[in-house]
Scaffold this active site. Structure first.
Site, short mmCIF file in Angstrom:
data_model
loop_
_atom_site.label_atom_id
_atom_site.label_comp_id
_atom_site.label_asym_id
_atom_site.label_seq_id
_atom_site.Cartn_x
_atom_site.Cartn_y
_atom_site.Cartn_z
N ASP A 146 0.86 -1.18 0.00
CA ASP A 146 0.00 0.00 0.00
C ASP A 146 0.90 1.23 0.00
OD1 ASP A 146 -2.31 1.85 0.55
OD2 ASP A 146 -3.32 -0.05 0.91
N HIS A 219 -2.75 3.18 -4.50
CA HIS A 219 -2.23 2.61 -3.25
C HIS A 219 -0.82 2.05 -3.47
CE1 HIS A 219 -5.76 3.19 -0.77
NE2 HIS A 219 -6.53 2.68 -1.71
N GLU A 282 -9.89 2.88 -5.41
CA GLU A 282 -9.55 4.24 -4.99
C GLU A 282 -8.36 4.80 -5.78
OE1 GLU A 282 -11.06 4.32 -0.38
OE2 GLU A 282 -9.06 3.49 -0.75
#
Length: 498
Positions: A146, A219, A282
């Site tokens: 991440d 990420h 995202e």
């Protein structure tokens, strides 16, 4: 309540016949290798049958996983002392007489453990696998990369762990967006190739599949910090200390694809799971618009919004060529054509899972409104770092993985469900215990037990009287049903409630 009513998760069928069975060797009794395997008599995957009489125990299973479940049920029937690391039991060991016939409702009974935000030492991961096995959970989704950390050793790219596995500090609690400060406490760690092989083998021996996640194309700031040429802007960055969504994304270039193909080849060599998660959630598009508009056109994509789908398809085809399926967060439903055999993890709610199932995709249900176990457990101000929705044990138990309105002929597309343990605010194994338990025990029954056997009114009573003592014996630092103990609170640390 008879002893069979104390079992968790609740079996498909269990009845007491009265009387007890004397046990001379509890270790041998709970040895799965002594269970008779008979797939003809018990054709359902992971099924088992127990018959306990005063004369002894007959244990039969449909496969090796069912044999392990049979042994776990017998351990519960022996009582909490059977869960201790050493035998301190006084008096005679006995079992109640009766019959159990059991198998799981869903084949995917998963837990995501986020080791990227807060690194969990290898010993903690192995212990967590044991706790999963005790609850008959069978998929450990390891969130390994991440913005805040890269946890997989990749020998071809040593800077991924030399640089990407370490950050200078962390946000304290959940700060407002834009806060640049951190606690000044360096954090990091990674798993060597040998560590990961050990984790996979340890889980396999307990009939748990470890699904690795390598997140792309968002990420990814930790990887970009290690190799800036991977980033869409090309600028050097640090491993991120904040929580949320970083604007730094991977460049849509052949070099990045070659890099991640090599990473995935190493992952495929280490992990034997039929599924690999590529993330896909995202993903900000600003940097692609600023730096790669020509490349987006060259790829024949309509807009930068199509870049995440290009990443997923390109890397997903590589996985498919090696006989593996892609797992992606439900954002991938907006990314155009999906890789062959893709599994959709429905996290933003149930609608994406319903839509994916109707479109012919397999689905794992993990909606944040129901099964995010890092979310706060009450409105009480002493809940440590209170983030997200209030989700009590009762709330988790009330969840059903089959989305409302999904036609029955599409139910088979729902492989199961997965509880999520994100660790932005869980700074070690003790905090993981607090967030996970006893809600994970409730979730275990959700994914194992058929709906008609679920008992919302009696579950908490059964949990408090019979299962929490098992967790005590295992040394689990769970959240008491009455609220956090004083040393489990984090006074004054800000959260973000929903």
């Amino acid at each position: 309540m008879n002893a069979f009513d104390t079992l968790l998760p609740r079996p498909v069928s269990a009845r007491s016949t009265g009387g007890t069975c004397r046990v001379t060797d509890p270790a041998a009794l709970t040895d799965a290798s002594t269970v008779v395997i008979d797939p003809v008599a018990l054709p359902h995957p992971e099924s088992y049958r127990l018959s306990i009489t005063p004369q002894g125990v007959q244990a039969t299973a449909g496969d090796a996983a069912g044999a392990a479940h049979a042994a776990r049920t017998l351990r519960q029937l022996l009582g909490p002392d059977a869960f201790r690391a050493a035998d301190i039991h006084t008096g005679e060991w006995t079992l109640p007489c009766g019959e159990v016939v059991d198998h799981p409702r869903f084949p995917w009974r998963g837990v995501l453990l986020d080791v990227a935000r807060t690194f969990q030492p290898k010993a903690a991961v192995l212990r967590f696998i044991d706790l999963m096995a005790a609850h008959k959970l069978n998929v450990l989704h390891l969130h390994l990369t991440d913005d805040q950390g890269w946890r997989i050793e990749v020998p071809a790219y040593p800077r991924l762990t030399e640089v990407g596995a370490w950050r200078k500090g962390s946000w304290t609690g959940r700060q407002p967006d834009g806060d640049l400060t951190h606690d000044g406490r360096p954090h990091g760690g990674f798993y060597t190739t040998a560590d990961l092989r050990e984790i996979v083998a340890y889980a396999r021996a307990r009939h748990i599949t470890v699904v690795p996640e390598v997140d792309v194309p968002g990420h990814s700031q930790a990887a970009i910090a290690a190799y800036p040429e991977l980033g869409a802007s090309g600028a050097p960055v640090e491993v991120w200390h904040a929580w949320g969504v970083s604007e730094h994304v991977l460049a849509p270039t052949d070099h990045v694809i070659d890099f991640y193909t090599a990473v995935l080849d190493h992952v495929l060599d280490v992990f034997d799971a039929p599924v690999v998660c590529l993330g896909g959630d995202e993903v900000p598009t600003k940097q692609w618009q600023e730096h790669h508009a020509d490349r987006v056109a060259e790829l024949g994509l309509d807009s930068v919004d199509a870049v995440p789908g290009w990443f997923l398809r390109t890397l997903g085809r590589h996985l498919a060529a090696h006989g593996r399926r892609t797992l992606g967060w439900d954002d991938v439903m907006d990314a155009g054509d999906l890789p062959p055999g893709v599994i959709v993890a429905s996290w933003r709610g149930e609608e994406a899972g319903r839509a994916a199932a109707l479109a012919g995709h397999d689905v794992v249900m993990c909606p944040e409104q129901h099964v995010y176990l890092d979310h706060r457990q009450s409105e009480h101000p002493d809940e440590p770092i209170p983030v997200g929705y209030v989700r009590t044990v009762e709330d988790v138990y009330a969840y059903d993985p089959i989305p409302d309105g999904l036609p029955e002929d599409a139910h088979h597309r729902v492989l199961g469900a997965q509880a999520q343990i994100w660790t932005e605010h869980l700074d070690g194994p003790r905090r993981v215990d607090y967030a996970a338990f006893p809600r994970l025990a409730a979730f275990a029954e959700v994914v194992w037990t058929p709906p008609e056997r679920r008992d919302p009114a009696g579950f908490v009573e059964r949990l408090a009287a019979h299962h929490l003592p098992r967790l005590d014996a295992l040394g689990v630092e769970y959240r008491p049903l009455s609220g956090p103990l004083p040393w489990q609170t984090r006074p004054g640390v800000p959260g973000r409630q929903r």
